[in-house]
Motif scaffolding. Sequence first.
Motif, PDB file in Angstrom:
ATOM      1  N   VAL A 175      -4.153  -5.653  -3.355  1.00 53.22           N
ATOM      2  CA  VAL A 175      -3.832  -4.327  -2.838  1.00 53.22           C
ATOM      3  C   VAL A 175      -3.141  -4.505  -1.493  1.00 53.22           C
ATOM      4  CG1 VAL A 175      -4.721  -2.082  -2.116  1.00 53.22           C
ATOM      5  CG2 VAL A 175      -5.825  -3.321  -3.991  1.00 53.22           C
ATOM      6  N   VAL A 176      -1.940  -3.941  -1.344  1.00 54.04           N
ATOM      7  CA  VAL A 176      -1.170  -4.070  -0.107  1.00 54.04           C
ATOM      8  C   VAL A 176      -1.031  -2.702   0.549  1.00 54.04           C
ATOM      9  CG1 VAL A 176       1.021  -4.771   0.917  1.00 54.04           C
ATOM     10  CG2 VAL A 176       0.124  -6.018  -1.054  1.00 54.04           C
ATOM     11  N   HIS A 177      -1.350  -2.652   1.829  1.00 55.75           N
ATOM     12  CA  HIS A 177      -1.238  -1.414   2.613  1.00 55.75           C
ATOM     13  C   HIS A 177      -0.071  -1.541   3.574  1.00 55.75           C
ATOM     14  CE1 HIS A 177      -2.531   2.153   4.814  1.00 55.75           C
ATOM     15  NE2 HIS A 177      -2.439   1.460   5.935  1.00 55.75           N
ATOM     16  N   VAL A 178       0.893  -0.625   3.468  1.00 56.81           N
ATOM     17  CA  VAL A 178       2.038  -0.591   4.375  1.00 56.81           C
ATOM     18  C   VAL A 178       1.968   0.707   5.168  1.00 56.81           C
ATOM     19  CG1 VAL A 178       4.552  -0.598   4.578  1.00 56.81           C
ATOM     20  CG2 VAL A 178       3.451  -1.954   2.795  1.00 56.81           C
ATOM     21  N   PRO A 179       1.720   0.632   6.486  1.00 59.76           N
ATOM     22  CA  PRO A 179       1.604   1.846   7.289  1.00 59.76           C
ATOM     23  C   PRO A 179       2.943   2.550   7.454  1.00 59.76           C
ATOM     24  CG  PRO A 179       1.530  -0.085   8.696  1.00 59.76           C
ATOM     25  CD  PRO A 179       1.509  -0.587   7.277  1.00 59.76           C
ATOM     26  N   GLY A 180       2.891   3.858   7.533  1.00 52.36           N
ATOM     27  CA  GLY A 180       4.120   4.637   7.657  1.00 52.36           C
ATOM     28  C   GLY A 180       4.797   4.488   8.995  1.00 52.36           C
ATOM     29  N   ASP A 181       4.047   4.016  10.019  1.00 54.34           N
ATOM     30  CA  ASP A 181       4.630   3.905  11.357  1.00 54.34           C
ATOM     31  C   ASP A 181       5.231   2.532  11.628  1.00 54.34           C
ATOM     32  OD1 ASP A 181       2.416   2.302  11.559  1.00 54.34           O
ATOM     33  OD2 ASP A 181       1.422   3.460  13.132  1.00 54.34           O
ATOM     34  N   GLY A 182       5.305   1.692  10.605  1.00 52.37           N
ATOM     35  CA  GLY A 182       5.907   0.372  10.779  1.00 52.37           C
ATOM     36  C   GLY A 182       4.970  -0.646  11.383  1.00 52.37           C
ATOM     37  N   GLY A 183       3.662  -0.359  11.431  1.00 50.30           N
ATOM     38  CA  GLY A 183       2.695  -1.288  11.990  1.00 50.30           C
ATOM     39  C   GLY A 183       2.341  -2.405  11.038  1.00 50.30           C
ATOM     40  N   LYS A 184       1.207  -3.042  11.294  1.00 54.93           N
ATOM     41  CA  LYS A 184       0.795  -4.227  10.526  1.00 54.93           C
ATOM     42  C   LYS A 184       0.530  -3.897   9.059  1.00 54.93           C
ATOM     43  CE  LYS A 184      -1.912  -7.208  12.428  1.00 54.93           C
ATOM     44  NZ  LYS A 184      -3.118  -7.876  13.003  1.00 54.93           N
ATOM     45  N   ALA A 185       1.099  -4.692   8.164  1.00 51.24           N
ATOM     46  CA  ALA A 185       0.832  -4.567   6.734  1.00 51.24           C
ATOM     47  C   ALA A 185      -0.318  -5.501   6.381  1.00 51.24           C
ATOM     48  CB  ALA A 185       2.072  -4.918   5.918  1.00 51.24           C
ATOM     49  N   SER A 186      -1.136  -5.104   5.417  1.00 50.80           N
ATOM     50  CA  SER A 186      -2.304  -5.901   5.048  1.00 50.80           C
ATOM     51  C   SER A 186      -2.388  -6.045   3.541  1.00 50.80           C
ATOM     52  CB  SER A 186      -3.581  -5.228   5.572  1.00 50.80           C
ATOM     53  OG  SER A 186      -4.734  -5.971   5.227  1.00 50.80           O
ATOM     54  N   ALA A 187      -2.582  -7.290   3.072  1.00 50.16           N
ATOM     55  CA  ALA A 187      -2.736  -7.575   1.645  1.00 50.16           C
ATOM     56  C   ALA A 187      -4.134  -8.117   1.402  1.00 50.16           C
ATOM     57  CB  ALA A 187      -1.687  -8.589   1.184  1.00 50.16           C
ATOM     58  N   ILE A 188      -4.869  -7.517   0.457  1.00 50.00           N
ATOM     59  CA  ILE A 188      -6.237  -7.926   0.173  1.00 50.00           C
ATOM     60  C   ILE A 188      -6.380  -8.300  -1.299  1.00 50.00           C
ATOM     61  CG2 ILE A 188      -8.654  -7.190   0.132  1.00 50.00           C
ATOM     62  CD1 ILE A 188      -8.086  -5.384   2.467  1.00 50.00           C
ATOM     63  N   SER A 189      -6.839  -9.522  -1.544  1.00 50.57           N
ATOM     64  CA  SER A 189      -7.031 -10.015  -2.906  1.00 50.57           C
ATOM     65  C   SER A 189      -8.397  -9.618  -3.443  1.00 50.57           C
ATOM     66  CB  SER A 189      -6.904 -11.540  -2.948  1.00 50.57           C
ATOM     67  OG  SER A 189      -5.622 -11.968  -2.549  1.00 50.57           O
ATOM     68  N   ILE A 190      -8.432  -9.287  -4.740  1.00 49.72           N
ATOM     69  CA  ILE A 190      -9.677  -9.006  -5.442  1.00 49.72           C
ATOM     70  C   ILE A 190      -9.849 -10.095  -6.499  1.00 49.72           C
ATOM     71  CG2 ILE A 190     -10.963  -7.373  -6.867  1.00 49.72           C
ATOM     72  CD1 ILE A 190      -9.177  -5.148  -5.754  1.00 49.72           C
ATOM     73  N   PRO A 191     -10.852 -10.957  -6.369  1.00 54.26           N
ATOM     74  CA  PRO A 191     -11.059 -12.009  -7.379  1.00 54.26           C
ATOM     75  C   PRO A 191     -11.152 -11.417  -8.780  1.00 54.26           C
ATOM     76  CG  PRO A 191     -12.428 -12.435  -5.470  1.00 54.26           C
ATOM     77  CD  PRO A 191     -11.827 -11.076  -5.260  1.00 54.26           C
ATOM     78  N   ARG A 192     -10.545 -12.076  -9.729  1.00 59.25           N
ATOM     79  CA  ARG A 192     -10.442 -11.540 -11.082  1.00 59.25           C
ATOM     80  C   ARG A 192     -11.791 -11.358 -11.768  1.00 59.25           C
ATOM     81  NH1 ARG A 192      -8.644 -16.234 -15.333  1.00 59.25           N
ATOM     82  NH2 ARG A 192     -10.444 -17.580 -15.031  1.00 59.25           N
ATOM     83  N   ASP A 193     -12.813 -12.129 -11.357  1.00 57.61           N
ATOM     84  CA  ASP A 193     -14.124 -12.044 -12.002  1.00 57.61           C
ATOM     85  C   ASP A 193     -15.101 -11.124 -11.277  1.00 57.61           C
ATOM     86  OD1 ASP A 193     -13.278 -13.727 -13.987  1.00 57.61           O
ATOM     87  OD2 ASP A 193     -14.191 -15.531 -13.143  1.00 57.61           O
ATOM     88  N   SER A 194     -14.604 -10.327 -10.325  1.00 56.59           N
ATOM     89  CA  SER A 194     -15.479  -9.398  -9.606  1.00 56.59           C
ATOM     90  C   SER A 194     -16.155  -8.459 -10.604  1.00 56.59           C
ATOM     91  CB  SER A 194     -14.670  -8.593  -8.590  1.00 56.59           C
ATOM     92  OG  SER A 194     -14.074  -9.437  -7.626  1.00 56.59           O
ATOM     93  N   TYR A 195     -17.464  -8.331 -10.492  1.00 63.44           N
ATOM     94  CA  TYR A 195     -18.266  -7.557 -11.438  1.00 63.44           C
ATOM     95  C   TYR A 195     -18.372  -6.121 -10.921  1.00 63.44           C
ATOM     96  CZ  TYR A 195     -21.954  -7.044 -15.013  1.00 63.44           C
ATOM     97  OH  TYR A 195     -22.700  -6.678 -16.106  1.00 63.44           O
TER      98      TYR A 195
END
Length: 392
Positions: free
Chosen positions: A108-128
Amino acid sequence: MRSVRPAVVTGRTVVAVASVAVIGLSGYGWSLLSQAQAHLTTDNVIEHHTPPAAPATIQHQDGQDTNFLLVGIDSRTDVHGNPLPPDVLASLHAGPDDHFLNTDTLIVVHVPGDGGKASAISIPRDSYVDIAGGYGKHKINSAYSIGMNNHGGSQTEGRKTLIQTVEKFTGVTIDHYAEINLYGFDLISQALGGVPVCLNHAVDDSEYSGAVFPAGQQTLSGVQALQFVRQRHGLDNGDIDRERRQQAFLASAVHQLLSVGTLTSPSKLNDIITAMQNSIVLDQDWNLLQFAQQVQGISGGNITFDTIPIVNITYWTPADGDAVQVDPEQVQAFVADKFGDGPATPPTSTTDTPPSSPTGKAAADGSRKSPIIPDTTTNPPSITATGVTCVN
């Protein structure tokens, strides 16, 4: 709209999406994006709605912040539904097509509308997790197949089930969806001239992923690049270490893309656009020109890669076998913090943690549960797109 069968991917979508941003920095790039938009494969999978209430639900600021779900599907076909070349499958030790589509990569990638820091967060495929639609708790990588198989084989419904599951689990609204295939990653990594990576130790996974690499920094492209991000056998923490590999690779690729002079060649721009057209599926509302405008001011240092908090990496489940145990409340607080909308410290979990045996063998109740892994192992520091990060 054109809806097609997806193909194998393991964390390469960010490279394609970052390519869009960099291509959009030049007038020639704008022209290419305009042409590419009309030839991309799309699917109507985004239902604009508010996700189920969650403690850390993220609200978009003035409707400008954007969340992208980037997905890799375990399949053996290209974006048009054609079988992948036999030599590619053989070199990857991909095995036969079992026609059961799982999502091997979720970011999941978050791109702020104000041009600030973008953040990408991985979710392990086996998450229950709880699968949206009332299908109960299963590994999150099965959400796509569950939704598809319960709606007459519709991949559109499979994608929708996956999106809704991620929304419920993370507490964020997904605005856009991207999916890329194996062969496309091969083409994109070659168009970049290879991507620098660094290994703490030499690896030999010739039996499974085909990854055989020395320790230290090296530049990989094509099949070798895919072998690097696919390996999980022989790694101390399995899929968790593979997530770290993927993040380091993507961060390095983004660093290259954002570096001055990397994509000043018209031939490279054409190669990447061609690879995108042949390899990715986007939601039908994703406007590439608007996206390029939104992210063109983001530098490599303003992109971070993280993995959600993990409670137990080998949690035994009755129906799905070993899975990754996660606490939704902790995950939602973590995501909210990384995306800039929540507290810096996640709240203490209110979820009961089942008893674990010290060796991962049978517990008193007859089930098999492994010990909880320290945070330093499962939740390492963020990776930024400022250079090459050494990983296991």
